[in-house]
Write an enzyme that holds these catalytic residues in place. Structure first.
Site, PDB file in Angstrom:
ATOM      1  N   GLY A 141       0.813  -1.208   0.000  1.00  0.00           N
ATOM      2  CA  GLY A 141       0.000   0.000   0.000  1.00  0.00           C
ATOM      3  C   GLY A 141       0.848   1.260   0.000  1.00  0.00           C
ATOM      4  O   GLY A 141       1.885   1.341  -0.674  1.00  0.00           O
ATOM      5  N   CYS A 142       0.436   2.245   0.782  1.00  0.00           N
ATOM      6  CA  CYS A 142       1.099   3.548   0.785  1.00  0.00           C
ATOM      7  C   CYS A 142       2.544   3.484   1.274  1.00  0.00           C
ATOM      8  O   CYS A 142       3.326   4.394   1.013  1.00  0.00           O
ATOM      9  CB  CYS A 142       0.306   4.528   1.641  1.00  0.00           C
ATOM     10  SG  CYS A 142      -1.308   4.963   0.952  1.00  0.00           S
ATOM     11  N   ALA A 143       2.906   2.447   1.994  1.00  0.00           N
ATOM     12  CA  ALA A 143       4.289   2.300   2.465  1.00  0.00           C
ATOM     13  C   ALA A 143       5.203   1.708   1.401  1.00  0.00           C
ATOM     14  O   ALA A 143       6.414   1.600   1.613  1.00  0.00           O
ATOM     15  CB  ALA A 143       4.328   1.429   3.717  1.00  0.00           C
ATOM     16  N   GLY A 144       4.654   1.339   0.250  1.00  0.00           N
ATOM     17  CA  GLY A 144       5.412   0.584  -0.743  1.00  0.00           C
ATOM     18  C   GLY A 144       6.612   1.296  -1.325  1.00  0.00           C
ATOM     19  O   GLY A 144       7.622   0.651  -1.640  1.00  0.00           O
ATOM     20  N   LEU A 335       3.470   5.506   5.842  1.00  0.00           N
ATOM     21  CA  LEU A 335       2.597   4.639   6.622  1.00  0.00           C
ATOM     22  C   LEU A 335       1.753   3.809   5.674  1.00  0.00           C
ATOM     23  O   LEU A 335       1.269   4.314   4.655  1.00  0.00           O
ATOM     24  CB  LEU A 335       1.687   5.475   7.528  1.00  0.00           C
ATOM     25  CG  LEU A 335       2.378   6.369   8.550  1.00  0.00           C
ATOM     26  CD1 LEU A 335       1.364   7.310   9.214  1.00  0.00           C
ATOM     27  CD2 LEU A 335       3.087   5.536   9.605  1.00  0.00           C
TER      28      LEU A 335
END
Length: 349
Positions: A141-144, A335
């Site tokens: 997700g956004c941490a990728g 995050l």
């Protein structure tokens, strides 16, 4: 002692379709007001999100009709591969390399499913060697963007002299839906954009930055904060409204712990480079990291121009920061689902 890992190049790529936030707000009201009883209470998110424009895989008209998962997957495969190639070629050109020089390809994407994965579809167009190692990564997700960069640096360090190509592609707008609406779906419609980014890494000297370390922290009992739910029409977003206060109240101890493992503390960091998940998240990050309000200016600019593209977004911020001139020590923070904080420490060269 293991050799340093150089970040040789960084590039970004965006789809050609532009979504103006004011036009999206009008379309959302037309579509959702009669289908979602609480729409009037949610509508201000379109003006308070800090977004002016976003780029999308398809023109806005495409999203106004119901779409099944096969249609969304077809678009994902076609557009994601094109963006992969654009971002990767630009990064390799900057590094003075070609696809044939790449030893390891790390592909990060969580907004669609493709088997064979994206780098396999791009092999011939990129000129990758048949013996290049392929490492597709799903679910970050956004941490990728941050976690992928950390993984790529570890692979580069483990293979001295080898060229590692990281490509991050997300088509978040494919989760837009008109049926089974939730508050999270309305927020996603106001926030999400599409984009890609690519980095070239190699152990040794050179490049514009040196990767010093990477770390992650996953909090227990937080699986429901962020992620995807799977339905007949594909992925639907899971957003818990507690994300900004969670970040404000609980991020700092995790960051302190991750930095301490590298012999650092927050005061040693000249610039935090953060994933701008939304305006409230930016405010929470500034508070958690004891930054003066407005300090995350590159984050605000990327959010305004591109929206939240999930994983590539933090690399867009890094690209803007390096063009402005990276300070001696910077740390990427993002995050993502898990619920996880991910960091990568950089030293300017």
């Amino acid at each position: 002692m293991s050799p340093p890992v150089a970040l040789l190049a960084l590039s970004t790529a965006s789809p050609l379709n532009c979504l103006r936030q004011d036009e999206v707000a009008v379309a959302a009201r037309t579509l959702f007001q009669d289908r979602f009883p609480g729409f009037d209470r949610m509508a201000p998110v379109f003006s308070s999100a800090g977004i002016d424009t976003r780029q999308s895989a398809m023109p806005m008209e495409w999203y106004l009709e119901p779409r099944r998962w096969p249609e969304r997957t077809e678009v994902y495969l076609n557009v994601a591969v094109d963006l992969f190639v654009q971002a990767a070629k630009r990064a390799l050109d900057e590094a003075g390399l070609t696809g044939g020089d790449v030893d390891t390809i790390v592909t990060v994407s969580s907004t669609g499913i493709a088997t064979p994965s994206l780098e396999a579809h791009a092999m011939e167009r990129m000129g990758f060697r048949p013996d290049a190692a392929r490492i597709p990564v799903f679910g970050l997700g956004c941490a990728g963007g941050t976690t992928g960069l950390g993984l790529a640096s570890k692979l580069a360090r483990a293979t001295p002299g080898g060229v590692v190509l990281l490509v991050v592609v997300e088509l978040c707008t494919l989760s837009f839906r008109m049926e089974d609406l939730s508050k999270a779906d309305i927020v996603a419609t106001a926030l999400f954009g599409d984009g890609a980014a690519a980095c070239v890494l190699r152990s040794g000297e050179g490049g514009f930055a040196r990767i010093e370390g990477a770390a992650e922290h996953t909090w227990p009992d937080t699986l429901n904060i962020m992620g995807w739910r799977v339905g007949d029409t594909g992925f639907g977003v899971i957003f818990d409204r507690a994300i900004p206060p969670f970040a404000k109240n609980r991020l700092r101890p995790a960051v302190d712990e991750m930095l301490a493992a590298q012999g650092l503390n927050v005061e040693d960091v000249d610039r935090f480079i953060c994933h701008p998940g939304g305006m409230k998240v930016i405010h929470a990050l500034e508070s958690a990291l004891s930054l003066e309000p407005g300090r995350l200016d590159h984050e605000r600019a990327v959010l305004a121009e591109h929206g939240n593209m999930s994983a590539p977004t933090v690399l867009y911020v890094l690209d803007r920061a390096r063009r402005a001139g990276l300070p001696a020590k910077s740390v990427l923070i993002a995050l993502g689902p898990g619920f996880t904080a991910s960091t990568v420490s950089l030293s300017a060269t």
